[in-house]
Design a protein around this motif. Sequence first.
Motif, PDB file in Angstrom:
ATOM      1  N   VAL A 224       0.873  -1.171   0.000  1.00  0.00           N
ATOM      2  CA  VAL A 224       0.000   0.000   0.000  1.00  0.00           C
ATOM      3  C   VAL A 224       0.908   1.218   0.000  1.00  0.00           C
ATOM      4  CG1 VAL A 224      -1.668   1.354   1.328  1.00  0.00           C
ATOM      5  CG2 VAL A 224      -1.905  -1.139   1.188  1.00  0.00           C
ATOM      6  N   ILE A 225       0.837   2.012  -1.059  1.00  0.00           N
ATOM      7  CA  ILE A 225       1.716   3.169  -1.202  1.00  0.00           C
ATOM      8  C   ILE A 225       0.999   4.408  -0.705  1.00  0.00           C
ATOM      9  CG2 ILE A 225       2.963   4.629  -2.837  1.00  0.00           C
ATOM     10  CD1 ILE A 225       3.268   2.107  -4.609  1.00  0.00           C
ATOM     11  N   SER A 226       1.477   4.944   0.406  1.00  0.00           N
ATOM     12  CA  SER A 226       0.876   6.141   1.004  1.00  0.00           C
ATOM     13  C   SER A 226       1.957   7.177   1.300  1.00  0.00           C
ATOM     14  CB  SER A 226       0.112   5.771   2.275  1.00  0.00           C
ATOM     15  OG  SER A 226       0.917   5.012   3.158  1.00  0.00           O
ATOM     16  N   ALA A 227       2.992   7.153   0.478  1.00  0.00           N
ATOM     17  CA  ALA A 227       4.084   8.120   0.567  1.00  0.00           C
ATOM     18  C   ALA A 227       3.654   9.427  -0.101  1.00  0.00           C
ATOM     19  CB  ALA A 227       5.322   7.542  -0.122  1.00  0.00           C
ATOM     20  N   PRO A 228       4.460  10.484  -0.051  1.00  0.00           N
ATOM     21  CA  PRO A 228       4.102  11.739  -0.728  1.00  0.00           C
ATOM     22  C   PRO A 228       3.793  11.526  -2.207  1.00  0.00           C
ATOM     23  CG  PRO A 228       5.921  12.115   0.764  1.00  0.00           C
ATOM     24  CD  PRO A 228       5.684  10.632   0.759  1.00  0.00           C
ATOM     25  N   ALA A 229       2.856  12.310  -2.723  1.00  0.00           N
ATOM     26  CA  ALA A 229       2.276  12.079  -4.045  1.00  0.00           C
ATOM     27  C   ALA A 229       3.295  12.029  -5.166  1.00  0.00           C
ATOM     28  CB  ALA A 229       1.232  13.156  -4.336  1.00  0.00           C
ATOM     29  N   ARG A 230       4.292  12.899  -5.105  1.00  0.00           N
ATOM     30  CA  ARG A 230       5.240  12.963  -6.220  1.00  0.00           C
ATOM     31  C   ARG A 230       6.155  11.742  -6.291  1.00  0.00           C
ATOM     32  NH1 ARG A 230       1.628  17.034  -5.764  1.00  0.00           N
ATOM     33  NH2 ARG A 230       2.032  18.716  -7.243  1.00  0.00           N
ATOM     34  N   SER A 231       6.118  10.871  -5.295  1.00  0.00           N
ATOM     35  CA  SER A 231       6.924   9.648  -5.324  1.00  0.00           C
ATOM     36  C   SER A 231       6.136   8.426  -5.771  1.00  0.00           C
ATOM     37  CB  SER A 231       7.516   9.375  -3.938  1.00  0.00           C
ATOM     38  OG  SER A 231       6.481   9.064  -2.999  1.00  0.00           O
ATOM     39  N   HIS A 232       4.852   8.588  -6.020  1.00  0.00           N
ATOM     40  CA  HIS A 232       3.989   7.434  -6.264  1.00  0.00           C
ATOM     41  C   HIS A 232       4.408   6.590  -7.467  1.00  0.00           C
ATOM     42  CE1 HIS A 232       0.333   9.044  -3.781  1.00  0.00           C
ATOM     43  NE2 HIS A 232       1.395   8.787  -3.048  1.00  0.00           N
ATOM     44  N   THR A 233       4.669   7.237  -8.583  1.00  0.00           N
ATOM     45  CA  THR A 233       4.968   6.467  -9.792  1.00  0.00           C
ATOM     46  C   THR A 233       6.190   5.587  -9.607  1.00  0.00           C
ATOM     47  OG1 THR A 233       3.983   8.160 -11.208  1.00  0.00           O
ATOM     48  CG2 THR A 233       5.461   6.585 -12.258  1.00  0.00           C
ATOM     49  N   GLU A 234       7.266   6.152  -9.082  1.00  0.00           N
ATOM     50  CA  GLU A 234       8.491   5.375  -8.912  1.00  0.00           C
ATOM     51  C   GLU A 234       8.266   4.191  -7.986  1.00  0.00           C
ATOM     52  OE1 GLU A 234      10.966   5.810 -10.840  1.00  0.00           O
ATOM     53  OE2 GLU A 234      10.160   7.674 -11.665  1.00  0.00           O
ATOM     54  N   LEU A 235       7.451   4.387  -6.959  1.00  0.00           N
ATOM     55  CA  LEU A 235       7.181   3.293  -6.033  1.00  0.00           C
ATOM     56  C   LEU A 235       6.293   2.227  -6.672  1.00  0.00           C
ATOM     57  CD1 LEU A 235       6.710   5.275  -2.702  1.00  0.00           C
ATOM     58  CD2 LEU A 235       8.626   3.772  -3.324  1.00  0.00           C
ATOM     59  N   VAL A 236       5.334   2.642  -7.495  1.00  0.00           N
ATOM     60  CA  VAL A 236       4.516   1.664  -8.217  1.00  0.00           C
ATOM     61  C   VAL A 236       5.407   0.799  -9.104  1.00  0.00           C
ATOM     62  CG1 VAL A 236       2.759   1.350 -10.002  1.00  0.00           C
ATOM     63  CG2 VAL A 236       2.386   3.022  -8.187  1.00  0.00           C
ATOM     64  N   VAL A 237       6.274   1.439  -9.854  1.00  0.00           N
ATOM     65  CA  VAL A 237       7.155   0.712 -10.764  1.00  0.00           C
ATOM     66  C   VAL A 237       8.070  -0.232  -9.984  1.00  0.00           C
ATOM     67  CG1 VAL A 237       9.042   0.938 -12.426  1.00  0.00           C
ATOM     68  CG2 VAL A 237       7.066   2.475 -12.560  1.00  0.00           C
ATOM     69  N   ALA A 238       8.662   0.256  -8.907  1.00  0.00           N
ATOM     70  CA  ALA A 238       9.559  -0.586  -8.110  1.00  0.00           C
ATOM     71  C   ALA A 238       8.815  -1.771  -7.509  1.00  0.00           C
ATOM     72  CB  ALA A 238      10.199   0.249  -7.002  1.00  0.00           C
ATOM     73  N   ALA A 239       7.625  -1.542  -6.999  1.00  0.00           N
ATOM     74  CA  ALA A 239       6.850  -2.628  -6.396  1.00  0.00           C
ATOM     75  C   ALA A 239       6.447  -3.658  -7.445  1.00  0.00           C
ATOM     76  CB  ALA A 239       5.618  -2.068  -5.697  1.00  0.00           C
ATOM     77  N   ALA A 240       6.000  -3.193  -8.592  1.00  0.00           N
ATOM     78  CA  ALA A 240       5.606  -4.117  -9.659  1.00  0.00           C
ATOM     79  C   ALA A 240       6.797  -4.951 -10.120  1.00  0.00           C
ATOM     80  CB  ALA A 240       5.013  -3.342 -10.828  1.00  0.00           C
TER      81      ALA A 240
END
Length: 348
Positions: free
Chosen positions: A76-92
């Motif tokens: 569950v990604i609930s970090a600051p908004a501008r970091s969301h994409t990078e975290l989605v990619v890393a998690a996937a």
Amino acid sequence: MAVDRSEVVGIAVLGAGRIGANHAEIVARRVPGAALRAVADPVPGAADRLAGELGAPTASTDIHETLRRNDVDAVVISAPARSHTELVVAAAEAGKHVFVEKPMAVTLEDADRAIAAARAAGVTLQVGFNRRFAPGFAAARRAVDEGRIGTPQLLRSLTRDPGPWGGDPSRVPAWTIFLETLIHDFDTLCFLNPGAAPVRVHAMADALIRPEARDDGFLDTAVVTIAFDNGALATAEANFSALYGYDVRGEVFGSGGMITAGTAASSDMTLYDARGITVGTARRDTDLLREAYIGEFTAFVSSVRDSTPAVVGGADARVALSIALAAIESVRSGAAVTVADLDSDGVR
């Protein structure tokens, strides 16, 4: 990554701030078939405190270390908004199913990267548009689907954050009112006008709560109009300081009737006494939309366990983002913007 239905879905929460703490508590205590396995946050002590409160076995300041854990099936990604994409990619890429808070991305190029990463990895990608799971909004959509109000013609969605607003304008990222606040309303309008695509957007915005910050680019009040390809016209509005409480509402007017959904009231109790008529109101989104938050995580876990598409996926997030970016360009230019004319950065 498939998850055996006989086992719980192990979840790590990435980001231990206010909304991360809310999400972690729901995962740990409110969602059947889910287990909070880890909390990660780069701020020293933040993950330890939250994991300790909720009994999660692991806490870390290293998000990528957390993504490598074998007992974590999803994040569950609930970090600051501008970091969301990078975290989605890393998690996937780590093979983890992903629930990401809105916005999934702040450019269309990043939205496409996130969607592509989840598709390539074969993982679930769900985005946190919680209003779809609020009982009133879900019932409104069912009524639209059943044709009870005929063809949608006029729609409205609003978000008024509870006041008094006491934030520091200099700490609010540019265009937050569109990318992080009204993004909910843009998704709601699409949700309540199913099958229709936004084609043209006009927006106005100003700093009415903190006018002294206007020249620095701060915006706290906005109104957006949207034309859809089925002829429906919609309005979204937002303000950062509703003194009476957190206020989220929606409306669909159609050829055969009208639906309204949402309320600022925290319960259906109304007090009548010598002072007049009093209704209690919610002061936090996590209170007003409690059932919706539980509903979206229950749906996410079900999608992971059943290998079914997310109820609110990356494509839905991309559409809402396209409206937000068109609204930003409209404010910049003072003119209406055609959604299809935007490039990957949201500029015509």
